[in-house]
Motif scaffolding. Structure first.
Motif, PDB file in Angstrom:
ATOM      1  N   GLN A 221       0.818  -1.213   0.000  1.00  0.00           N
ATOM      2  CA  GLN A 221       0.000   0.000   0.000  1.00  0.00           C
ATOM      3  C   GLN A 221       0.854   1.266   0.000  1.00  0.00           C
ATOM      4  N   GLY A 222       0.599   2.136  -0.994  1.00  0.00           N
ATOM      5  CA  GLY A 222       1.291   3.417  -1.078  1.00  0.00           C
ATOM      6  C   GLY A 222       2.737   3.326  -1.551  1.00  0.00           C
ATOM      7  N   ARG A 223       3.182   2.120  -1.951  1.00  0.00           N
ATOM      8  CA  ARG A 223       4.590   1.931  -2.339  1.00  0.00           C
ATOM      9  C   ARG A 223       4.790   2.035  -3.845  1.00  0.00           C
ATOM     10  N   ARG A 224       6.028   2.412  -4.198  1.00  0.00           N
ATOM     11  CA  ARG A 224       6.429   2.449  -5.617  1.00  0.00           C
ATOM     12  C   ARG A 224       7.195   1.174  -5.910  1.00  0.00           C
ATOM     13  N   ILE A 225       6.654   0.410  -6.830  1.00  0.00           N
ATOM     14  CA  ILE A 225       7.161  -0.944  -7.060  1.00  0.00           C
ATOM     15  C   ILE A 225       7.735  -1.079  -8.469  1.00  0.00           C
ATOM     16  N   VAL A 226       8.868  -1.756  -8.570  1.00  0.00           N
ATOM     17  CA  VAL A 226       9.404  -2.109  -9.893  1.00  0.00           C
ATOM     18  C   VAL A 226       9.284  -3.621 -10.059  1.00  0.00           C
ATOM     19  N   LEU A 227       8.466  -4.024 -11.044  1.00  0.00           N
ATOM     20  CA  LEU A 227       8.287  -5.440 -11.372  1.00  0.00           C
ATOM     21  C   LEU A 227       9.458  -5.900 -12.243  1.00  0.00           C
ATOM     22  N   ILE A 228       9.984  -7.084 -11.951  1.00  0.00           N
ATOM     23  CA  ILE A 228      11.144  -7.586 -12.687  1.00  0.00           C
ATOM     24  C   ILE A 228      10.780  -8.862 -13.440  1.00  0.00           C
ATOM     25  N   ASP A 229      11.109  -8.910 -14.738  1.00  0.00           N
ATOM     26  CA  ASP A 229      10.928 -10.150 -15.507  1.00  0.00           C
ATOM     27  C   ASP A 229      12.046 -10.259 -16.540  1.00  0.00           C
ATOM     28  N   ASP A 230      12.162 -11.441 -17.153  1.00  0.00           N
ATOM     29  CA  ASP A 230      13.225 -11.617 -18.146  1.00  0.00           C
ATOM     30  C   ASP A 230      12.859 -11.016 -19.498  1.00  0.00           C
ATOM     31  N   VAL A 231      11.621 -11.275 -19.955  1.00  0.00           N
ATOM     32  CA  VAL A 231      11.228 -10.820 -21.289  1.00  0.00           C
ATOM     33  C   VAL A 231       9.847 -10.172 -21.263  1.00  0.00           C
ATOM     34  N   LEU A 232       9.681  -9.124 -22.039  1.00  0.00           N
ATOM     35  CA  LEU A 232       8.366  -8.530 -22.251  1.00  0.00           C
ATOM     36  C   LEU A 232       7.968  -8.823 -23.696  1.00  0.00           C
ATOM     37  N   THR A 233       6.912  -9.621 -23.857  1.00  0.00           N
ATOM     38  CA  THR A 233       6.452  -9.949 -25.214  1.00  0.00           C
ATOM     39  C   THR A 233       5.193  -9.138 -25.495  1.00  0.00           C
ATOM     40  N   SER A 234       4.027  -9.646 -25.078  1.00  0.00           N
ATOM     41  CA  SER A 234       2.801  -8.857 -25.258  1.00  0.00           C
ATOM     42  C   SER A 234       2.591  -7.952 -24.042  1.00  0.00           C
ATOM     43  N   GLY A 235       3.269  -8.259 -22.944  1.00  0.00           N
ATOM     44  CA  GLY A 235       3.095  -7.480 -21.722  1.00  0.00           C
ATOM     45  C   GLY A 235       1.936  -7.966 -20.873  1.00  0.00           C
ATOM     46  N   ALA A 236       1.266  -9.049 -21.301  1.00  0.00           N
ATOM     47  CA  ALA A 236       0.057  -9.525 -20.599  1.00  0.00           C
ATOM     48  C   ALA A 236       0.362  -9.972 -19.171  1.00  0.00           C
ATOM     49  N   THR A 237       1.467 -10.700 -18.988  1.00  0.00           N
ATOM     50  CA  THR A 237       1.819 -11.187 -17.650  1.00  0.00           C
ATOM     51  C   THR A 237       2.121 -10.017 -16.724  1.00  0.00           C
ATOM     52  N   LEU A 238       2.922  -9.064 -17.229  1.00  0.00           N
ATOM     53  CA  LEU A 238       3.295  -7.910 -16.416  1.00  0.00           C
ATOM     54  C   LEU A 238       2.077  -7.042 -16.127  1.00  0.00           C
ATOM     55  N   GLU A 239       1.165  -6.960 -17.098  1.00  0.00           N
ATOM     56  CA  GLU A 239      -0.085  -6.216 -16.909  1.00  0.00           C
ATOM     57  C   GLU A 239      -0.907  -6.848 -15.779  1.00  0.00           C
ATOM     58  N   ALA A 240      -1.017  -8.165 -15.783  1.00  0.00           N
ATOM     59  CA  ALA A 240      -1.785  -8.869 -14.746  1.00  0.00           C
ATOM     60  C   ALA A 240      -1.143  -8.676 -13.370  1.00  0.00           C
ATOM     61  N   CYS A 241       0.194  -8.708 -13.326  1.00  0.00           N
ATOM     62  CA  CYS A 241       0.904  -8.478 -12.059  1.00  0.00           C
ATOM     63  C   CYS A 241       0.667  -7.054 -11.569  1.00  0.00           C
ATOM     64  N   ALA A 242       0.789  -6.088 -12.481  1.00  0.00           N
ATOM     65  CA  ALA A 242       0.613  -4.679 -12.117  1.00  0.00           C
ATOM     66  C   ALA A 242      -0.801  -4.445 -11.582  1.00  0.00           C
ATOM     67  N   ARG A 243      -1.791  -5.046 -12.231  1.00  0.00           N
ATOM     68  CA  ARG A 243      -3.181  -4.886 -11.778  1.00  0.00           C
ATOM     69  C   ARG A 243      -3.369  -5.426 -10.363  1.00  0.00           C
ATOM     70  N   ALA A 244      -2.757  -6.578 -10.094  1.00  0.00           N
ATOM     71  CA  ALA A 244      -2.871  -7.179  -8.756  1.00  0.00           C
ATOM     72  C   ALA A 244      -2.248  -6.264  -7.704  1.00  0.00           C
ATOM     73  N   LEU A 245      -1.101  -5.659  -8.043  1.00  0.00           N
ATOM     74  CA  LEU A 245      -0.419  -4.767  -7.092  1.00  0.00           C
ATOM     75  C   LEU A 245      -1.206  -3.478  -6.889  1.00  0.00           C
ATOM     76  N   LEU A 246      -1.810  -2.965  -7.974  1.00  0.00           N
ATOM     77  CA  LEU A 246      -2.591  -1.736  -7.872  1.00  0.00           C
ATOM     78  C   LEU A 246      -3.887  -1.988  -7.094  1.00  0.00           C
ATOM     79  N   ARG A 247      -4.458  -3.197  -7.256  1.00  0.00           N
ATOM     80  CA  ARG A 247      -5.643  -3.580  -6.457  1.00  0.00           C
ATOM     81  C   ARG A 247      -5.298  -3.569  -4.978  1.00  0.00           C
ATOM     82  N   ALA A 248      -4.037  -3.912  -4.668  1.00  0.00           N
ATOM     83  CA  ALA A 248      -3.580  -3.904  -3.270  1.00  0.00           C
ATOM     84  C   ALA A 248      -3.100  -2.517  -2.859  1.00  0.00           C
ATOM     85  N   LYS A 249      -3.443  -1.491  -3.680  1.00  0.00           N
ATOM     86  CA  LYS A 249      -3.208  -0.077  -3.371  1.00  0.00           C
ATOM     87  C   LYS A 249      -1.754   0.367  -3.480  1.00  0.00           C
TER      88      LYS A 249
END
Ligand SMILES: [Zn+2]
Length: 265
Positions: A221-249
């Protein structure tokens, strides 16, 4: 002849045994020497290297992403459109995450490195790959509160023994001082491999696959987060992760990967 053969057999039998034992000992010693003397081979060209997993020539063959690029998605521009100009992709379908940066383009050399790290236990590549990522993501890491590697489902993590995104995150932690928080985000649903799926299928495949466990939400909550992965293809996985983190505020989520697919038009 028979009279001569008998004593010769009685002499050769122990000799042969001694020879065999000696030969086995020699083979063992040779193997041991080989284990010590065999240098690490470059994952790309198979030339011997010291330490870094790939040779200097193969690192130099990587296609590093430099400015000018889209300030939002990190997609390199062919020409400089001026400051603050976004890419068409960023305008047409802005992602949930704020910014994305990648060290290199996902080409044949990058693919070799990523696959070696992921499937061949070449964790010796992670420090150098992480260094390039820390360099590419400098402005994301400044002011970031934590690094979160994209989690594997526990079954896949168990088979593969380690998470390649976690290995990259730990290298970036050493470079930047931003701490890795690995357990905050969980993959609550095993998903199909994204390879071979369309863009829409990829998005559906990972929908709801990630979650911040309720007892860990306060850390996000209220934190600035950097998600780390090896490859960005369509970005779908990172998008799903980002949404989960944003849902957690989470206050903001950025994305830092080693390689990204860049469509050349
Ligand atoms: Zn090489």
């Amino acid at each position: 002849m028979e009279a001569d053969a008998a004593p010769s057999r009685s002499i050769t039998a122990p000799l042969r045994a001694a020879w065999t034992a000696g030969r086995h000992a020699l083979a063992r010693a040779a193997r041991l020497t080989l284990d010590i003397a065999l240098p690490t081979l470059c994952v790309s060209c198979r030339e011997p290297v010291d330490g870094e997993g790939a040779c200097a020539a193969c690192w130099a063959r990587l296609s590093f992403i430099e400015r000018p690029y889209c300030p939002r998605l990190g997609i390199p521009f062919v020409y400089d459109p001026g400051p603050d100009m976004l890419s068409m992709e960023a305008i047409a379908s802005p992602p949930a995450y704020q910014r994305a940066r990648a060290a290199v383009r996902y080409d044949d050399v990058a693919r070799t490195l990523v696959h070696a790290l992921k499937y061949q236990d070449r964790t010796d590549l992670a420090p150098a790959m992480g260094r390039w990522m820390a360099r590419a993501g400098g402005e994301l890491l400044t002011g970031a509160d934590m690094l979160i590697p994209v989690p594997l489902h526990w079954r896949r993590a168990w088979r593969r023994r380690y998470n390649q995104s976690g290995a990259l995150a730990r290298s970036i932690e050493r470079q930047s001082g931003v701490k890795v928080r690995g357990e905050v985000l969980r993959r609550v649903r095993a998903t199909e491999q994204q390879i071979g799926l369309s863009r829409a299928q990829r998005a559906t495949n990972v929908q709801g696959a990630f979650q911040v466990s309720p007892d860990r939400q306060a850390e996000v909550q209220g934190r600035r987060i950097v998600l780390i992965d090896d490859v960005l293809t369509s970005g779908a996985t990172l998008e799903a992760c980002a949404r989960a983190l944003l849902r957690a505020k989470a206050a903001q989520v950025d994305v830092l990967v080693f390689a990204r697919v860049v469509e050349t038009r």
